[in-house]
Scaffold this active site. Structure first.
Site, PDB file in Angstrom:
ATOM      1  N   ASP A  11       0.914  -1.239  -0.080  1.00 13.25           N
ATOM      2  CA  ASP A  11       0.054  -0.050   0.005  1.00 13.25           C
ATOM      3  C   ASP A  11       0.927   1.304  -0.042  1.00 13.25           C
ATOM      4  O   ASP A  11       2.051   1.306   0.399  1.00 13.25           O
ATOM      5  CB  ASP A  11      -0.950   0.152   1.225  1.00 13.25           C
ATOM      6  CG  ASP A  11      -1.889   1.217   1.309  1.00 13.25           C
ATOM      7  OD1 ASP A  11      -2.386   1.669   0.128  1.00 13.25           O
ATOM      8  OD2 ASP A  11      -1.840   1.954   2.281  1.00 13.25           O
ATOM      9  N   SER A  12       0.262   2.276  -0.384  1.00 12.95           N
ATOM     10  CA  SER A  12       1.105   3.721  -0.198  1.00 12.95           C
ATOM     11  C   SER A  12       1.411   3.896   1.243  1.00 12.95           C
ATOM     12  O   SER A  12       2.438   4.673   1.478  1.00 12.95           O
ATOM     13  CB  SER A  12       0.083   4.751  -0.790  1.00 12.95           C
ATOM     14  OG  SER A  12      -0.972   5.073  -0.008  1.00 12.95           O
ATOM     15  N   TYR A  43      -0.466   8.562  -2.549  1.00 12.14           N
ATOM     16  CA  TYR A  43      -0.498   8.385  -3.743  1.00 12.14           C
ATOM     17  C   TYR A  43      -1.821   9.233  -4.754  1.00 12.14           C
ATOM     18  O   TYR A  43      -1.568   9.432  -5.700  1.00 12.14           O
ATOM     19  CB  TYR A  43      -0.735   7.085  -4.248  1.00 12.14           C
ATOM     20  CG  TYR A  43       0.789   6.054  -3.906  1.00 12.14           C
ATOM     21  CD1 TYR A  43       1.776   6.598  -3.404  1.00 12.14           C
ATOM     22  CD2 TYR A  43       0.701   4.919  -4.661  1.00 12.14           C
ATOM     23  CE1 TYR A  43       3.008   5.946  -3.377  1.00 12.14           C
ATOM     24  CE2 TYR A  43       1.898   4.108  -4.266  1.00 12.14           C
ATOM     25  CZ  TYR A  43       2.817   4.468  -3.726  1.00 12.14           C
ATOM     26  OH  TYR A  43       4.115   3.962  -3.690  1.00 12.14           O
ATOM     27  N   GLY A  44      -2.754   9.291  -4.004  1.00  9.89           N
ATOM     28  CA  GLY A  44      -4.053   9.770  -4.615  1.00  9.89           C
ATOM     29  C   GLY A  44      -3.756  11.024  -5.406  1.00  9.89           C
ATOM     30  O   GLY A  44      -4.615  11.129  -6.418  1.00  9.89           O
ATOM     31  N   CYS A  74      -3.988  -1.533  -2.204  1.00  6.63           N
ATOM     32  CA  CYS A  74      -4.207   0.125  -2.430  1.00  6.63           C
ATOM     33  C   CYS A  74      -5.066   0.074  -3.493  1.00  6.63           C
ATOM     34  O   CYS A  74      -4.805  -0.347  -4.621  1.00  6.63           O
ATOM     35  CB  CYS A  74      -2.797   0.527  -2.662  1.00  6.63           C
ATOM     36  SG  CYS A  74      -2.877   2.328  -3.081  1.00  6.63           S
ATOM     37  N   ASN A  75      -6.324   0.859  -3.376  1.00 10.12           N
ATOM     38  CA  ASN A  75      -7.065   1.032  -4.609  1.00 10.12           C
ATOM     39  C   ASN A  75      -6.613   1.863  -5.474  1.00 10.12           C
ATOM     40  O   ASN A  75      -6.592   1.500  -6.788  1.00 10.12           O
ATOM     41  CB  ASN A  75      -8.332   1.754  -4.016  1.00 10.12           C
ATOM     42  CG  ASN A  75      -9.018   0.759  -3.081  1.00 10.12           C
ATOM     43  OD1 ASN A  75     -10.090   0.014  -3.640  1.00 10.12           O
ATOM     44  ND2 ASN A  75      -8.877   0.811  -1.903  1.00 10.12           N
ATOM     45  N   THR A  76      -5.786   2.972  -5.361  1.00 15.28           N
ATOM     46  CA  THR A  76      -5.222   3.663  -6.077  1.00 15.28           C
ATOM     47  C   THR A  76      -4.137   3.031  -7.079  1.00 15.28           C
ATOM     48  O   THR A  76      -4.165   2.968  -8.397  1.00 15.28           O
ATOM     49  CB  THR A  76      -4.207   4.942  -5.268  1.00 15.28           C
ATOM     50  OG1 THR A  76      -5.314   5.601  -4.482  1.00 15.28           O
ATOM     51  CG2 THR A  76      -3.935   6.032  -6.264  1.00 15.28           C
ATOM     52  N   GLU A 153      -2.619   8.856   7.782  1.00 14.60           N
ATOM     53  CA  GLU A 153      -1.476   8.645   7.766  1.00 14.60           C
ATOM     54  C   GLU A 153      -0.539   9.426   9.059  1.00 14.60           C
ATOM     55  O   GLU A 153       0.429   9.050   9.604  1.00 14.60           O
ATOM     56  CB  GLU A 153      -0.577   9.175   6.639  1.00 14.60           C
ATOM     57  CG  GLU A 153      -0.661   8.090   5.353  1.00 14.60           C
ATOM     58  CD  GLU A 153      -0.102   6.956   5.556  1.00 14.60           C
ATOM     59  OE1 GLU A 153       1.084   7.014   5.941  1.00 14.60           O
ATOM     60  OE2 GLU A 153      -0.548   5.873   5.231  1.00 14.60           O
ATOM     61  N   CYS A 200     -11.018   3.119  -0.536  1.00 12.74           N
ATOM     62  CA  CYS A 200      -9.389   3.570  -0.387  1.00 12.74           C
ATOM     63  C   CYS A 200      -9.005   2.820   0.965  1.00 12.74           C
ATOM     64  O   CYS A 200     -10.043   2.745   2.015  1.00 12.74           O
ATOM     65  CB  CYS A 200      -9.375   4.846   0.075  1.00 12.74           C
ATOM     66  SG  CYS A 200      -7.831   5.249   0.671  1.00 12.74           S
ATOM     67  N   THR A 201      -8.221   1.975   0.929  1.00 14.23           N
ATOM     68  CA  THR A 201      -8.070   1.014   2.141  1.00 14.23           C
ATOM     69  C   THR A 201      -7.562   1.880   3.479  1.00 14.23           C
ATOM     70  O   THR A 201      -7.622   1.361   4.756  1.00 14.23           O
ATOM     71  CB  THR A 201      -6.837   0.190   1.867  1.00 14.23           C
ATOM     72  OG1 THR A 201      -5.520   0.775   1.196  1.00 14.23           O
ATOM     73  CG2 THR A 201      -7.224  -0.846   0.693  1.00 14.23           C
ATOM     74  N   HIS A 202      -7.472   2.986   3.299  1.00  5.65           N
ATOM     75  CA  HIS A 202      -7.136   3.990   4.471  1.00  5.65           C
ATOM     76  C   HIS A 202      -8.498   4.322   5.388  1.00  5.65           C
ATOM     77  O   HIS A 202      -8.446   4.462   6.372  1.00  5.65           O
ATOM     78  CB  HIS A 202      -6.409   5.309   4.188  1.00  5.65           C
ATOM     79  CG  HIS A 202      -5.081   5.304   3.882  1.00  5.65           C
ATOM     80  ND1 HIS A 202      -4.532   4.670   3.032  1.00  5.65           N
ATOM     81  CD2 HIS A 202      -4.065   5.602   4.553  1.00  5.65           C
ATOM     82  CE1 HIS A 202      -3.066   4.846   3.027  1.00  5.65           C
ATOM     83  NE2 HIS A 202      -2.848   5.605   4.002  1.00  5.65           N
TER      84      HIS A 202
END
Ligand code: DGL
Length: 286
Positions: A11-12, A43-44, A74-76, A153, A200-202
């Site tokens: 993931d980012s 990353y978005g 990570c979806n992005t 983050e 978004c996995t966040h």
């Protein structure tokens, strides 16, 4: 046949830990190597070229650690780079878009799904396409909510400041109006989404705040458990499951701050992952 090698996760930053958590619930015997590129998160807001390049660098690093499969948590990165990642590596690579899209298409009763994601994911329309592939009659409202990833983050997942940011980010999907009384999102006023997909996995790290903001009439779903199911069947079908009696090991690597990463990891997993290691991915020098 069984395979003791670890599964790689990418993931980012810390968001993919929400997918890792579901995988470990479901597949507790599996060992894992998780790589979060926190130094270059989010990353978005980046260009597709950057997302692609960074994702390829991170997957090279995971592949060099002899993983038996990789989950792009990570979806992005999935939305922008999955075909490139698959072209480059021989190991099976799973993304999170398709599992999430399928779950959303099956969850909605009114056939109206809101998708919240990063700017790059929305720009790709990967979710629009994947949900339509599943059920062409579902209306899909994609909405970028770029302010949420930096909060996560930074370890900010609760409190009045986070509640205000979440309410503001989601408002357009629920008919918020501008100063002239116009709806600021193209959702017909009489129609409400009944399903909100956290693409978004966040975002699942903000789940209690998001659930409170949308209220009881909206199902809030994410890709994590559907991705864990897809991974379980991939391992089973290909004879890649960990051998019986294996003691699982878990390594977490970050290109960013070990302290910040550990704070979120401990929130999610307690003391299960005491050792987070700093790593320098080529191209991601501090
Ligand atoms: N967690 C990631 C996703 O699912 C990326 C968020 C970001 O870095 O902007 O899209």
């Amino acid at each position: 046949m069984a395979d003791p090698r670890p599964i790689g996760f990418f993931d980012s930053g810390v968001g993919g830990l929400t997918v890792l958590r579901e995988v470990l619930r479901r597949l507790p015997a599996e060992s894992t190597v998780y790589l979060g590129d926190s130094l270059r998160a989010p990353y978005g807001p980046r260009t597709d070229d950057e997302v692609r390049r960074f994702s390829l660098q991170c997957l090279d690093e995971l592949a060099s650690r002899d993983v038996k499969a990789i989950v792009v948590a990570c979806n992005t990165a999935t939305a922008v780079a999955l075909p490139d990642l698959r072209r480059r590596h021989d190991v099976p690579i799973l993304g999170v878009v398709r599992p999430g899209a399928t779950a959303a298409a099956l969850a909605t009763r009114t056939r109206r799904v809101g998708v919240v994601a990063t700017t790059a994911t929305v720009r790709s329309h990967a979710y629009f396409q994947a949900i339509k592939d599943e059920d062409p009659f579902v209306e899909v409202y994609e909405h970028a909510t770029p302010d949420l990833v930096p909060l996560v983050e930074a370890g900010q997942v609760e409190g009045p400041h986070v509640e205000a940011a979440v309410a503001e980010a989601l408002a357009p999907l629920f008919g918020a109006r501008d100063g002239r009384g116009e709806a600021i999102f193209p959702l017909p006023p009489a129609e409400r989404i009944d399903t909100l997909l956290l693409a978004c996995t966040h975002y699942p790290l903000l789940l209690p705040v998001i659930t409170a903001a949308v209220g009881p009439g909206v199902a809030v779903i994410d890709s994590a458990s559907a991705t864990a199911s897809a991974l379980a069947s991939l391992l089973e079908t290909n004879g890649l499951g960990a051998p019986a009696g294996t003691t699982a090991t878990h390594v977490q690597l970050t290109t960013g701050s070990v302290r910040a990463f550990r704070r979120i990891a401990e929130r999610l997993f307690g003391e299960l992952f005491p050792a987070v290691e700093a790593i320098a991915v080529p191209g991601a020098a501090a």
